[in-house]
Design a protein around this motif. Structure first.
Motif, PDB file in Angstrom:
ATOM      1  N   ILE A 168     -15.663  52.315  42.379  1.00 15.78           N
ATOM      2  CA  ILE A 168     -15.744  53.774  42.265  1.00 15.78           C
ATOM      3  C   ILE A 168     -17.199  54.236  42.261  1.00 15.78           C
ATOM      4  O   ILE A 168     -17.576  55.189  42.944  1.00 15.78           O
ATOM      5  N   GLN A 169     -18.036  53.534  41.499  1.00 19.23           N
ATOM      6  CA  GLN A 169     -19.428  53.975  41.408  1.00 19.23           C
ATOM      7  C   GLN A 169     -20.250  53.543  42.626  1.00 19.23           C
ATOM      8  O   GLN A 169     -21.354  54.026  42.820  1.00 19.23           O
ATOM      9  N   ASN A 170     -19.713  52.657  43.466  1.00 19.26           N
ATOM     10  CA  ASN A 170     -20.424  52.286  44.698  1.00 19.26           C
ATOM     11  C   ASN A 170     -20.358  53.391  45.749  1.00 19.26           C
ATOM     12  O   ASN A 170     -21.200  53.433  46.653  1.00 19.26           O
ATOM     13  N   PHE A 171     -19.362  54.252  45.643  1.00 14.80           N
ATOM     14  CA  PHE A 171     -19.219  55.333  46.621  1.00 14.80           C
ATOM     15  C   PHE A 171     -20.484  56.192  46.693  1.00 14.80           C
ATOM     16  O   PHE A 171     -21.045  56.381  47.783  1.00 14.80           O
ATOM     17  N   PRO A 172     -20.973  56.727  45.566  1.00 15.85           N
ATOM     18  CA  PRO A 172     -22.210  57.517  45.665  1.00 15.85           C
ATOM     19  C   PRO A 172     -23.430  56.703  46.053  1.00 15.85           C
ATOM     20  O   PRO A 172     -24.378  57.254  46.615  1.00 15.85           O
ATOM     21  N   GLU A 173     -23.432  55.400  45.768  1.00 15.67           N
ATOM     22  CA  GLU A 173     -24.579  54.583  46.157  1.00 15.67           C
ATOM     23  C   GLU A 173     -24.688  54.483  47.678  1.00 15.67           C
ATOM     24  O   GLU A 173     -25.782  54.526  48.232  1.00 15.67           O
ATOM     25  N   GLY A 174     -23.552  54.335  48.352  1.00 13.31           N
ATOM     26  CA  GLY A 174     -23.571  54.303  49.810  1.00 13.31           C
ATOM     27  C   GLY A 174     -24.078  55.603  50.390  1.00 13.31           C
ATOM     28  O   GLY A 174     -24.871  55.625  51.342  1.00 13.31           O
ATOM     29  N   THR A 175     -23.642  56.717  49.781  1.00 10.34           N
ATOM     30  CA  THR A 175     -24.102  58.039  50.226  1.00 10.34           C
ATOM     31  C   THR A 175     -25.590  58.209  49.974  1.00 10.34           C
ATOM     32  O   THR A 175     -26.314  58.786  50.795  1.00 10.34           O
ATOM     33  N   ALA A 176     -26.061  57.677  48.837  1.00  6.52           N
ATOM     34  CA  ALA A 176     -27.465  57.824  48.463  1.00  6.52           C
ATOM     35  C   ALA A 176     -28.405  57.100  49.415  1.00  6.52           C
ATOM     36  O   ALA A 176     -29.602  57.410  49.465  1.00  6.52           O
ATOM     37  N   VAL A 177     -27.886  56.129  50.177  1.00  9.01           N
ATOM     38  CA  VAL A 177     -28.704  55.446  51.176  1.00  9.01           C
ATOM     39  C   VAL A 177     -28.598  56.125  52.533  1.00  9.01           C
ATOM     40  O   VAL A 177     -29.601  56.422  53.185  1.00  9.01           O
ATOM     41  N   SER A 178     -27.376  56.387  52.981  1.00  3.80           N
ATOM     42  CA  SER A 178     -27.177  56.889  54.345  1.00  3.80           C
ATOM     43  C   SER A 178     -27.700  58.309  54.544  1.00  3.80           C
ATOM     44  O   SER A 178     -28.270  58.622  55.596  1.00  3.80           O
ATOM     45  N   MET A 179     -27.531  59.175  53.550  1.00  2.00           N
ATOM     46  CA  MET A 179     -27.952  60.566  53.707  1.00  2.00           C
ATOM     47  C   MET A 179     -29.466  60.719  53.865  1.00  2.00           C
ATOM     48  O   MET A 179     -29.939  61.428  54.764  1.00  2.00           O
ATOM     49  N   PRO A 180     -30.281  60.076  53.015  1.00  2.00           N
ATOM     50  CA  PRO A 180     -31.736  60.183  53.223  1.00  2.00           C
ATOM     51  C   PRO A 180     -32.185  59.641  54.574  1.00  2.00           C
ATOM     52  O   PRO A 180     -33.095  60.193  55.206  1.00  2.00           O
ATOM     53  N   LEU A 181     -31.540  58.559  55.029  1.00  2.00           N
ATOM     54  CA  LEU A 181     -31.898  58.010  56.336  1.00  2.00           C
ATOM     55  C   LEU A 181     -31.562  58.998  57.449  1.00  2.00           C
ATOM     56  O   LEU A 181     -32.333  59.157  58.409  1.00  2.00           O
ATOM     57  N   ARG A 182     -30.440  59.667  57.320  1.00  2.00           N
ATOM     58  CA  ARG A 182     -30.053  60.664  58.323  1.00  2.00           C
ATOM     59  C   ARG A 182     -31.007  61.846  58.321  1.00  2.00           C
ATOM     60  O   ARG A 182     -31.390  62.361  59.376  1.00  2.00           O
ATOM     61  N   ARG A 183     -31.424  62.279  57.126  1.00  2.00           N
ATOM     62  CA  ARG A 183     -32.355  63.407  57.021  1.00  2.00           C
ATOM     63  C   ARG A 183     -33.687  63.083  57.676  1.00  2.00           C
ATOM     64  O   ARG A 183     -34.393  63.977  58.150  1.00  2.00           O
ATOM     65  N   GLU A 184     -34.054  61.801  57.688  1.00  2.00           N
ATOM     66  CA  GLU A 184     -35.320  61.388  58.285  1.00  2.00           C
ATOM     67  C   GLU A 184     -35.227  61.203  59.794  1.00  2.00           C
ATOM     68  O   GLU A 184     -36.188  60.775  60.432  1.00  2.00           O
ATOM     69  N   GLY A 185     -34.077  61.524  60.360  1.00  2.00           N
ATOM     70  CA  GLY A 185     -33.944  61.488  61.816  1.00  2.00           C
ATOM     71  C   GLY A 185     -33.227  60.285  62.392  1.00  2.00           C
ATOM     72  O   GLY A 185     -33.052  60.197  63.604  1.00  2.00           O
ATOM     73  N   MET A 186     -32.794  59.363  61.565  1.00  2.00           N
ATOM     74  CA  MET A 186     -32.065  58.207  62.061  1.00  2.00           C
ATOM     75  C   MET A 186     -30.687  58.643  62.549  1.00  2.00           C
ATOM     76  O   MET A 186     -30.096  59.584  62.012  1.00  2.00           O
ATOM     77  N   SER A 187     -30.137  57.980  63.531  1.00  2.00           N
ATOM     78  CA  SER A 187     -28.820  58.338  64.061  1.00  2.00           C
ATOM     79  C   SER A 187     -27.745  58.150  62.991  1.00  2.00           C
ATOM     80  O   SER A 187     -27.924  57.386  62.032  1.00  2.00           O
ATOM     81  N   ARG A 188     -26.618  58.843  63.175  1.00  2.00           N
ATOM     82  CA  ARG A 188     -25.529  58.724  62.217  1.00  2.00           C
ATOM     83  C   ARG A 188     -25.034  57.280  62.125  1.00  2.00           C
ATOM     84  O   ARG A 188     -24.774  56.771  61.032  1.00  2.00           O
ATOM     85  N   ARG A 189     -24.905  56.634  63.279  1.00  2.00           N
ATOM     86  CA  ARG A 189     -24.388  55.269  63.294  1.00  2.00           C
ATOM     87  C   ARG A 189     -25.318  54.310  62.548  1.00  2.00           C
ATOM     88  O   ARG A 189     -24.866  53.505  61.731  1.00  2.00           O
ATOM     89  N   ARG A 190     -26.612  54.404  62.811  1.00  2.00           N
ATOM     90  CA  ARG A 190     -27.553  53.505  62.139  1.00  2.00           C
ATOM     91  C   ARG A 190     -27.644  53.823  60.650  1.00  2.00           C
ATOM     92  O   ARG A 190     -27.749  52.913  59.822  1.00  2.00           O
ATOM     93  N   SER A 191     -27.584  55.104  60.305  1.00  2.00           N
ATOM     94  CA  SER A 191     -27.615  55.488  58.885  1.00  2.00           C
ATOM     95  C   SER A 191     -26.421  54.900  58.155  1.00  2.00           C
ATOM     96  O   SER A 191     -26.539  54.384  57.031  1.00  2.00           O
ATOM     97  N   PHE A 192     -25.252  54.961  58.794  1.00  2.00           N
ATOM     98  CA  PHE A 192     -24.047  54.387  58.186  1.00  2.00           C
ATOM     99  C   PHE A 192     -24.177  52.872  58.057  1.00  2.00           C
ATOM    100  O   PHE A 192     -23.868  52.297  57.008  1.00  2.00           O
ATOM    101  N   MET A 193     -24.633  52.218  59.128  1.00  2.00           N
ATOM    102  CA  MET A 193     -24.727  50.763  59.113  1.00  2.00           C
ATOM    103  C   MET A 193     -25.664  50.282  58.022  1.00  2.00           C
ATOM    104  O   MET A 193     -25.358  49.335  57.289  1.00  2.00           O
ATOM    105  N   TYR A 194     -26.812  50.943  57.879  1.00  2.00           N
ATOM    106  CA  TYR A 194     -27.751  50.548  56.830  1.00  2.00           C
ATOM    107  C   TYR A 194     -27.193  50.870  55.445  1.00  2.00           C
ATOM    108  O   TYR A 194     -27.406  50.121  54.490  1.00  2.00           O
ATOM    109  N   GLY A 195     -26.476  51.987  55.322  1.00  2.00           N
ATOM    110  CA  GLY A 195     -25.902  52.369  54.035  1.00  2.00           C
ATOM    111  C   GLY A 195     -24.867  51.373  53.550  1.00  2.00           C
ATOM    112  O   GLY A 195     -24.877  50.952  52.382  1.00  2.00           O
ATOM    113  N   GLN A 196     -23.961  50.960  54.432  1.00  2.00           N
ATOM    114  CA  GLN A 196     -22.929  50.014  54.025  1.00  2.00           C
ATOM    115  C   GLN A 196     -23.489  48.605  53.877  1.00  2.00           C
ATOM    116  O   GLN A 196     -22.963  47.804  53.102  1.00  2.00           O
ATOM    117  N   PHE A 197     -24.556  48.317  54.594  1.00  2.00           N
ATOM    118  CA  PHE A 197     -25.162  46.989  54.511  1.00  2.00           C
ATOM    119  C   PHE A 197     -25.645  46.688  53.092  1.00  2.00           C
ATOM    120  O   PHE A 197     -25.649  45.532  52.659  1.00  2.00           O
TER     121      PHE A 197
END
Length: 271
Positions: A168-197
């Motif tokens: 349950i608490q891992n859900f926001p952790e994944g978001t906390a990685v992928s969202m900043p990467l997306r804001r910095e211009g990374m593609s959605r796919r790469r942001s997701f891949m790095y977030g789940q990684f």
């Protein structure tokens, strides 16, 4: 399905449980496909909730069973619990000083570890969450290892509950990685891949944890306390400060209380 799960070895049970927690990390990271940014207020509330879950899990699922197990030893029960707790916290503190990483929503000047300036910001963000997923996977591993040991203070339901809470608490952790990467211009796919990684380390550390306590069963109270200390260090060093630094202290604090209460209820009711 549950009967099949019961028939598996502790290592396989821990592996399956952490595949679920990894999946929850991926689910949180997948939010990047729906939007480029998310309300910082919502993110802070989610982080606070995650901190509450981790604190409750550290006591009810790790420290309390460790103390119960140690009561049968010749030395006082608090010795194994206190030494393991302190060792876990200081171990993660040392790892933080060595591995370069950067917490979400902070500038590069706040990066920690050895020579962080030589790494990309995206790499440092991923390393931060990956680093702090290690004690979570370890906690699940030693919990399933404790069940294999047949101790009265542990149960399969309690180990599963711990995995559920961490998931349950891992859900926001994944978001906390992928969202900043997306804001910095990374593609959605790469942001997701790095977030789940960032959640991939949990199955690995869980298997290491369950195998270690299975081989060295007398160290189980110490191992449970070690995982608890490492998790509390993460909460104190990253989760609570991170949820407060944007001015949403009240929301984050109340969310922490709610997360703690829900995890406590799950552990007491199901464990």
């Amino acid at each position: 399905m549950f009967e099949f799960f019961i028939s598996l070895s502790p290592a396989m049970q821990a592996l399956i449980a952490t595949l679920f927690t990894w999946g929850m990390t991926a689910l949180g990271a997948a939010l990047v496909f729906t939007k480029k940014t998310m309300s910082q207020k919502l993110l802070d509330g989610m982080l606070g909730f995650a901190g509450g879950v981790m604190i409750a899990a550290s006591f009810w699922s790790l420290l309390a069973p460790a103390i119960d197990m140690a009561e049968s030893d010749a030395m006082p029960a608090w010795v194994a619990a206190a030494s393991g707790f302190l060792t876990g916290a200081f171990f993660l503190w040392g790892i933080n000083k060595l591995i370069p990483h950067l917490h979400p929503n902070t500038s590069m000047s706040d990066a920690e570890g050895l020579n962080p300036s030589k790494r990309k910001r995206s790499t440092l963000l991923i390393l931060a969450i990956t680093l702090h997923n290690i004690p979570e996977g370890l906690a699940i591993g030693v919990s399933f290892g404790a069940v294999a040991g047949g101790f009265d203070s542990t149960s399969l339901a309690a180990a599963v509950t711990l995995a559920l809470g961490i998931g349950i608490q891992n859900f926001p952790e994944g978001t906390a990685v992928s969202m900043p990467l997306r804001r910095e211009g990374m593609s959605r796919r790469r942001s997701f891949m790095y977030g789940q990684f960032s959640g991939m380390v949990e199955p690995i550390s869980a298997v290491v944890g369950v195998l270690a306590v299975t081989i060295m069963e007398p160290l189980l109270p110490f191992a449970l306390s070690f995982a608890a200390g490492a998790m509390i260090f993460v909460v104190a060093e990253e989760v609570i400060p991170g949820s407060h630094e944007n001015g949403h202290k009240d929301l984050a604090s109340l969310s922490l209380i709610v997360g703690f209460t829900i995890m406590m209820m799950l552990d007491v009711a199901l464990g």
